[in-house]
Design a protein around this motif. Structure first.
Motif, PDB file in Angstrom:
ATOM      1  N   ILE A  21       0.839  -1.204   0.000  1.00 18.94           N
ATOM      2  CA  ILE A  21       0.000   0.000   0.000  1.00 18.94           C
ATOM      3  C   ILE A  21       0.866   1.244   0.000  1.00 18.94           C
ATOM      4  O   ILE A  21       0.617   2.205  -0.755  1.00 18.94           O
ATOM      5  CB  ILE A  21      -0.948  -0.006   1.211  1.00 18.94           C
ATOM      6  CG1 ILE A  21      -2.000  -1.106   1.051  1.00 18.94           C
ATOM      7  CG2 ILE A  21      -1.621   1.353   1.388  1.00 18.94           C
ATOM      8  CD1 ILE A  21      -2.838  -1.340   2.298  1.00 18.94           C
ATOM      9  N   ALA A  22       1.906   1.244   0.837  1.00 13.76           N
ATOM     10  CA  ALA A  22       2.814   2.398   0.878  1.00 13.76           C
ATOM     11  C   ALA A  22       3.481   2.612  -0.478  1.00 13.76           C
ATOM     12  O   ALA A  22       3.608   3.761  -0.946  1.00 13.76           O
ATOM     13  CB  ALA A  22       3.862   2.187   1.967  1.00 13.76           C
ATOM     14  N   ALA A  23       3.889   1.514  -1.117  1.00 13.92           N
ATOM     15  CA  ALA A  23       4.531   1.622  -2.430  1.00 13.92           C
ATOM     16  C   ALA A  23       3.549   2.152  -3.469  1.00 13.92           C
ATOM     17  O   ALA A  23       3.904   3.014  -4.299  1.00 13.92           O
ATOM     18  CB  ALA A  23       5.081   0.263  -2.855  1.00 13.92           C
ATOM     19  N   VAL A  24       2.307   1.666  -3.445  1.00 13.03           N
ATOM     20  CA  VAL A  24       1.318   2.115  -4.427  1.00 13.03           C
ATOM     21  C   VAL A  24       0.959   3.583  -4.201  1.00 13.03           C
ATOM     22  O   VAL A  24       0.784   4.342  -5.168  1.00 13.03           O
ATOM     23  CB  VAL A  24       0.064   1.222  -4.360  1.00 13.03           C
ATOM     24  CG1 VAL A  24      -1.060   1.807  -5.209  1.00 13.03           C
ATOM     25  CG2 VAL A  24       0.396  -0.184  -4.828  1.00 13.03           C
ATOM     26  N   VAL A  46      -2.196  -5.106  -4.248  1.00 12.95           N
ATOM     27  CA  VAL A  46      -2.578  -4.993  -2.840  1.00 12.95           C
ATOM     28  C   VAL A  46      -3.701  -5.981  -2.528  1.00 12.95           C
ATOM     29  O   VAL A  46      -3.681  -6.667  -1.496  1.00 12.95           O
ATOM     30  CB  VAL A  46      -3.011  -3.554  -2.509  1.00 12.95           C
ATOM     31  CG1 VAL A  46      -3.544  -3.474  -1.081  1.00 12.95           C
ATOM     32  CG2 VAL A  46      -1.843  -2.597  -2.695  1.00 12.95           C
ATOM     33  N   LEU A  47      -4.669  -6.072  -3.433  1.00 11.43           N
ATOM     34  CA  LEU A  47      -5.760  -7.023  -3.249  1.00 11.43           C
ATOM     35  C   LEU A  47      -5.239  -8.457  -3.226  1.00 11.43           C
ATOM     36  O   LEU A  47      -5.689  -9.289  -2.433  1.00 11.43           O
ATOM     37  CB  LEU A  47      -6.781  -6.849  -4.382  1.00 11.43           C
ATOM     38  CG  LEU A  47      -8.114  -7.585  -4.227  1.00 11.43           C
ATOM     39  CD1 LEU A  47      -8.857  -7.096  -2.991  1.00 11.43           C
ATOM     40  CD2 LEU A  47      -8.971  -7.399  -5.475  1.00 11.43           C
ATOM     41  N   PHE A  48      -4.268  -8.747  -4.086  1.00 10.87           N
ATOM     42  CA  PHE A  48      -3.647 -10.078  -4.105  1.00 10.87           C
ATOM     43  C   PHE A  48      -2.976 -10.381  -2.776  1.00 10.87           C
ATOM     44  O   PHE A  48      -3.127 -11.478  -2.217  1.00 10.87           O
ATOM     45  CB  PHE A  48      -2.635 -10.144  -5.247  1.00 10.87           C
ATOM     46  CG  PHE A  48      -1.752 -11.353  -5.212  1.00 10.87           C
ATOM     47  CD1 PHE A  48      -2.230 -12.598  -5.597  1.00 10.87           C
ATOM     48  CD2 PHE A  48      -0.433 -11.257  -4.788  1.00 10.87           C
ATOM     49  CE1 PHE A  48      -1.415 -13.723  -5.562  1.00 10.87           C
ATOM     50  CE2 PHE A  48       0.384 -12.367  -4.747  1.00 10.87           C
ATOM     51  CZ  PHE A  48      -0.108 -13.607  -5.131  1.00 10.87           C
ATOM     52  N   ALA A 216     -12.687  -6.275  -2.936  1.00 13.69           N
ATOM     53  CA  ALA A 216     -12.011  -5.273  -2.106  1.00 13.69           C
ATOM     54  C   ALA A 216     -12.712  -5.117  -0.760  1.00 13.69           C
ATOM     55  O   ALA A 216     -12.060  -4.989   0.283  1.00 13.69           O
ATOM     56  CB  ALA A 216     -11.956  -3.939  -2.844  1.00 13.69           C
ATOM     57  N   TRP A 217     -14.051  -5.133  -0.785  1.00  9.95           N
ATOM     58  CA  TRP A 217     -14.774  -5.031   0.481  1.00  9.95           C
ATOM     59  C   TRP A 217     -14.558  -6.272   1.336  1.00  9.95           C
ATOM     60  O   TRP A 217     -14.476  -6.195   2.562  1.00  9.95           O
ATOM     61  CB  TRP A 217     -16.256  -4.799   0.229  1.00  9.95           C
ATOM     62  CG  TRP A 217     -17.039  -4.664   1.487  1.00  9.95           C
ATOM     63  CD1 TRP A 217     -17.950  -5.525   1.980  1.00  9.95           C
ATOM     64  CD2 TRP A 217     -16.962  -3.594   2.430  1.00  9.95           C
ATOM     65  NE1 TRP A 217     -18.472  -5.075   3.174  1.00  9.95           N
ATOM     66  CE2 TRP A 217     -17.869  -3.882   3.479  1.00  9.95           C
ATOM     67  CE3 TRP A 217     -16.220  -2.417   2.496  1.00  9.95           C
ATOM     68  CZ2 TRP A 217     -18.049  -3.032   4.560  1.00  9.95           C
ATOM     69  CZ3 TRP A 217     -16.403  -1.572   3.587  1.00  9.95           C
ATOM     70  CH2 TRP A 217     -17.300  -1.882   4.596  1.00  9.95           C
ATOM     71  N   GLY A 218     -14.456  -7.437   0.705  1.00 12.94           N
ATOM     72  CA  GLY A 218     -14.131  -8.653   1.445  1.00 12.94           C
ATOM     73  C   GLY A 218     -12.773  -8.567   2.110  1.00 12.94           C
ATOM     74  O   GLY A 218     -12.586  -9.019   3.248  1.00 12.94           O
ATOM     75  N   ALA A 219     -11.790  -7.957   1.410  1.00  9.57           N
ATOM     76  CA  ALA A 219     -10.469  -7.769   2.005  1.00  9.57           C
ATOM     77  C   ALA A 219     -10.540  -6.827   3.199  1.00  9.57           C
ATOM     78  O   ALA A 219      -9.859  -7.026   4.214  1.00  9.57           O
ATOM     79  CB  ALA A 219      -9.503  -7.220   0.953  1.00  9.57           C
ATOM     80  N   PRO A 227      -5.843   0.024   9.632  1.00 10.52           N
ATOM     81  CA  PRO A 227      -6.378   1.282   9.067  1.00 10.52           C
ATOM     82  C   PRO A 227      -5.861   1.566   7.664  1.00 10.52           C
ATOM     83  O   PRO A 227      -6.532   2.253   6.885  1.00 10.52           O
ATOM     84  CB  PRO A 227      -5.900   2.340  10.071  1.00 10.52           C
ATOM     85  CG  PRO A 227      -4.722   1.723  10.758  1.00 10.52           C
ATOM     86  CD  PRO A 227      -4.996   0.254  10.813  1.00 10.52           C
ATOM     87  N   PHE A 228      -4.687   1.048   7.318  1.00 10.75           N
ATOM     88  CA  PHE A 228      -4.138   1.289   5.985  1.00 10.75           C
ATOM     89  C   PHE A 228      -4.962   0.573   4.909  1.00 10.75           C
ATOM     90  O   PHE A 228      -5.000   1.011   3.760  1.00 10.75           O
ATOM     91  CB  PHE A 228      -2.680   0.841   5.925  1.00 10.75           C
ATOM     92  CG  PHE A 228      -1.773   1.639   6.801  1.00 10.75           C
ATOM     93  CD1 PHE A 228      -1.321   2.897   6.402  1.00 10.75           C
ATOM     94  CD2 PHE A 228      -1.367   1.170   8.037  1.00 10.75           C
ATOM     95  CE1 PHE A 228      -0.486   3.653   7.207  1.00 10.75           C
ATOM     96  CE2 PHE A 228      -0.534   1.908   8.851  1.00 10.75           C
ATOM     97  CZ  PHE A 228      -0.092   3.156   8.449  1.00 10.75           C
ATOM     98  N   VAL A 229      -5.604  -0.520   5.279  1.00  6.92           N
ATOM     99  CA  VAL A 229      -6.464  -1.217   4.322  1.00  6.92           C
ATOM    100  C   VAL A 229      -7.704  -0.385   4.023  1.00  6.92           C
ATOM    101  O   VAL A 229      -8.155  -0.294   2.876  1.00  6.92           O
ATOM    102  CB  VAL A 229      -6.846  -2.609   4.864  1.00  6.92           C
ATOM    103  CG1 VAL A 229      -7.829  -3.305   3.936  1.00  6.92           C
ATOM    104  CG2 VAL A 229      -5.603  -3.469   5.035  1.00  6.92           C
ATOM    105  N   TRP A 230      -8.263   0.244   5.037  1.00  6.61           N
ATOM    106  CA  TRP A 230      -9.398   1.145   4.808  1.00  6.61           C
ATOM    107  C   TRP A 230      -8.987   2.319   3.908  1.00  6.61           C
ATOM    108  O   TRP A 230      -9.735   2.710   3.007  1.00  6.61           O
ATOM    109  CB  TRP A 230      -9.929   1.676   6.136  1.00  6.61           C
ATOM    110  CG  TRP A 230     -10.595   0.641   6.985  1.00  6.61           C
ATOM    111  CD1 TRP A 230      -9.996  -0.162   7.916  1.00  6.61           C
ATOM    112  CD2 TRP A 230     -11.983   0.285   6.983  1.00  6.61           C
ATOM    113  NE1 TRP A 230     -10.917  -1.007   8.491  1.00  6.61           N
ATOM    114  CE2 TRP A 230     -12.157  -0.756   7.949  1.00  6.61           C
ATOM    115  CE3 TRP A 230     -13.095   0.737   6.282  1.00  6.61           C
ATOM    116  CZ2 TRP A 230     -13.383  -1.322   8.204  1.00  6.61           C
ATOM    117  CZ3 TRP A 230     -14.334   0.166   6.538  1.00  6.61           C
ATOM    118  CH2 TRP A 230     -14.459  -0.849   7.483  1.00  6.61           C
TER     119      TRP A 230
END
Length: 614
Positions: A21-24, A46-48, A216-219, A227-230
């Motif tokens: 996430i930070a990289a993206v 990220v989803l993967f 994505a919502w499942g993840a 919080p980074f996933v949100w």
């Protein structure tokens, strides 16, 4: 796999995904002037990472971190363990796997043989796993409830075209459905605005964005604690919308930018999430989307091709775990330790000396080493090992069971299982210091410790704990044929009238300390089941305790009555004149009990080859 281990896996996946996430986010900032489809596609890695527990290791990786920082072995022992067995029982690995599956449920219980720190780690992840699962359940139930409510509200929608419905009470157009996605529009939209909105929503359906958003919502539900996933979910949603805006302009022409921007403003809302799938124009996103539309321009084919290649490279680099830098060196070390242990067990002096840095180091470290005309010899006849195991781990922490890898040096611990014809087993532990030379890895130093007199729980753990299996193990008396040998000796003792050489195996409280070389303490059976098994509690002189399972290797259903205390006392009656068993108490030996088969059915209490902590 218990809830603690599942949660640990989720934490590893979540932390690795956070790095991605930070990289993206960084790449997204650098690509802010480029088509948003590239930023949108970047979120797929990220989803993967959030959803796929299986990963691939490769030399090309942009992820310069440990993809699995949390593990029981890491917390307890400083690295990842891998065990290697060799010797008389080459199929032991499969056997242990079967035994491990049978006792896997017991691992959720604390072990009195574990240190307080080790059990704390397990307890933290177990409690955390329960809380995590509760959070997943709440998020899933909320999503289902929201989808059900939205479905009921949409039941009154009016068909307005092919897959298009108009619904009262909604201010925002959106797509809802998985197998048959449909477009829902507010009532009373103007024709021009309606055509732009339909073009936008149809791009979502064509690209299957509704499926991406569902995943994505499942993840988010699985990683609700991060919080980074949100944040990633919100940013990815924004990139999805802007890339869809770009697709609409590319299809209708860049001359409709003004009308399209006006449609965004007129249909903007508070960004309410309807069931996790709807596409909403939120006020917070409108400003950025309009600004992006004003600067959006058509790219050349060469620029798109170059960006696509760079995107593929980044996606591959973030999806692949980094190969350990010292992986090749560790494999060479593993092969060296294997060759060393095999040469030691075989008493191959020439081979063992050749594995040291020089002859001086060999003489300093190999006991009883002599050079004869036929070559080097060392060791003695008995006891001597014919089986060994060692554990390889990353990191250089001190403690039992590790090969600490370095660029030009390493350290390994090897456990040997030395046996005598009694039969009996003792554990030897050798700490081996390795050094890399021009000829490859060689032994520079060695320290051999005999663990044949264990007087504390800490020594017990050093000798018998297997960190790679999170349990305890010793030589298996049944598979090695020791029980068969004991029964043969028992039959010989009966024939000759001699004393029972294996009386120590007749009771679990005497057999367990003898088999495991426990000294200075007291042994007490915790219980004895009717199925011929028990747990022995051994209390050392310092007050520390271990709990060890044991079972009667001669027990079967046909001899169950023989195992009762009454019959054991009856069997011990003796004729005072002959000192031989006399069950009739008439001065004459009872031939019916003197048969070899009956004598061989005497109890022989042994310890399993592997058991999880109690």
């Amino acid at each position: 796999m218990n809830i603690g281990m599942i949660f640990m896996k989720i934490c590893n996946m979540s932390l690795t995904a956070t790095y991605c996430i930070a990289a993206v986010v960084l790449l997204r900032f650098l690509l802010r002037g480029q088509p948003k489809i590239f930023s949108y596609l970047l979120w797929s890695v990220v989803l993967f990472r959030l959803l796929c527990p299986v990963t691939v290791t490769g030399a090309f990786s942009l992820l310069r971190v440990d993809p699995a920082p949390f593990s029981y072995e890491t917390q307890d022992y400083g690295g990842k363990a891998a065990a290697l067995w060799s010797g008389a029982e080459s199929e032991r690995g499969e056997t242990i796997m079967e035994e491990e599956a049978a006792v896997g449920a017991d691992r959720e219980r604390p072990s009195q043989n574990d240190t307080a720190g080790e059990w704390t780690v397990r307890k933290i992840f177990t409690v955390g796993g329960i809380l995590w699962l509760a959070g997943v359940a709440v998020a899933a139930l909320y999503s289902l409830w929201s989808a059900f409510r939205l479905r009921r509200r949409l039941s009154r929608a009016v068909l307005a075209g092919n897959g298009v419905y108009e619904a009262a009470g909604f201010d925002t157009p959106f797509v809802f459905g998985v197998l048959r996605p449909r477009i829902y529009l507010p009532m009373g939209m103007e024709d021009g605005e309606r055509q732009l909105v339909l073009a936008h929503e149809r791009v979502h359906i064509t690209r299957r964005d509704y499926l991406w958003k569902l995943l994505a919502w499942g993840a988010v539900c699985l990683h609700w604690f991060n919080p980074f996933v949100w944040l990633a979910y919100r940013l990815a949603e924004a990139d999805m919308e802007m890339s869809c805006d770009e697709a609409v302009l590319a299809r209708l022409g860049y001359g409709v930018r003004r009308e399209y921007s006006e449609a965004l403003l007129s249909l903007s809302c508070a960004g309410v999430n309807r069931g996790g799938c709807p596409i909403a124009f939120g006020e917070n996103a409108v400003k950025g989307r309009i600004r992006h539309l004003l600067h959006c321009k058509k790219r050349t084919a060469a620029a798109v091709t170059l960006m696509s290649l760079l995107l593929c490279a980044v996606l591959l680099g973030l999806a692949v775990n980094p190969a350990r830098r010292d992986e090749a060196a560790e494999e060479e070390q593993r092969q060296f330790v294997t060759a060393y242990a095999e040469a030691f067990c075989a008493r191959d002096g020439d081979a063992l000396v050749g594995l040291y840095t020089d002859e001086t180091a060999a003489y300093a470290n190999i006991g009883e080493l002599e050079k004869t005309e036929g070559g080097y010899t060392f060791g003695f006849s008995s006891p001597w090992p014919d089986e060994y195991r060692f554990v390889i781990e990353e990191g250089g922490n001190t403690g039992a069971g590790r090969l600490a890898a370095g660029r030009d040096s390493a350290q390994a611990d090897i456990w040997y299982y030395a046996w005598t014809s009694d039969p009996h087993i003792a554990v030897w532990k050798e700490r081996l210091t390795l050094q890399e030379t021009e000829e490859g890895w060689r032994a520079a130093d060695s320290e051999l410790t005999w663990l044949d007199s264990i007087s504390t729980a800490e020594q017990f753990k050093e000798a018998y704990y297997w960190p790679d299996w999170e349990g305890y193990g010793c030589a298996d008396y049944v598979r090695r044929g020791f029980v068969e040998a004991i029964n043969e000796q028992t039959a010989q003792d009966e024939e000759t009238g001699g004393a029972d050489r294996n009386a120590v195996y007749r009771e679990p409280q005497t057999a367990v300390p003898w088999i495991l070389n426990l000294t200075g303490g007291e042994s007490t059976p915790e219980y004895r089941s009717s199925g011929g098994d028990t747990v022995v509690v051994y209390t050392f002189a310092d007050g520390s305790q271990v709990r060890i399972p044991a079972y009667d290797a001669n027990f079967d259903g046909a001899t169950e009555a023989f195992a009762t205390e009454e019959n054991r006392a009856y069997e011990r009656q003796e004729n005072p004149e002959t000192d031989e068993p006399d069950h009739d108490a008439d001065g004459e030996a009872d031939d019916a009990v003197m048969r070899n088969g009956d004598f061989a059915n005497r109890e022989v209490w042994v310890v399993p080859g592997f058991w999880s902590g109690y």
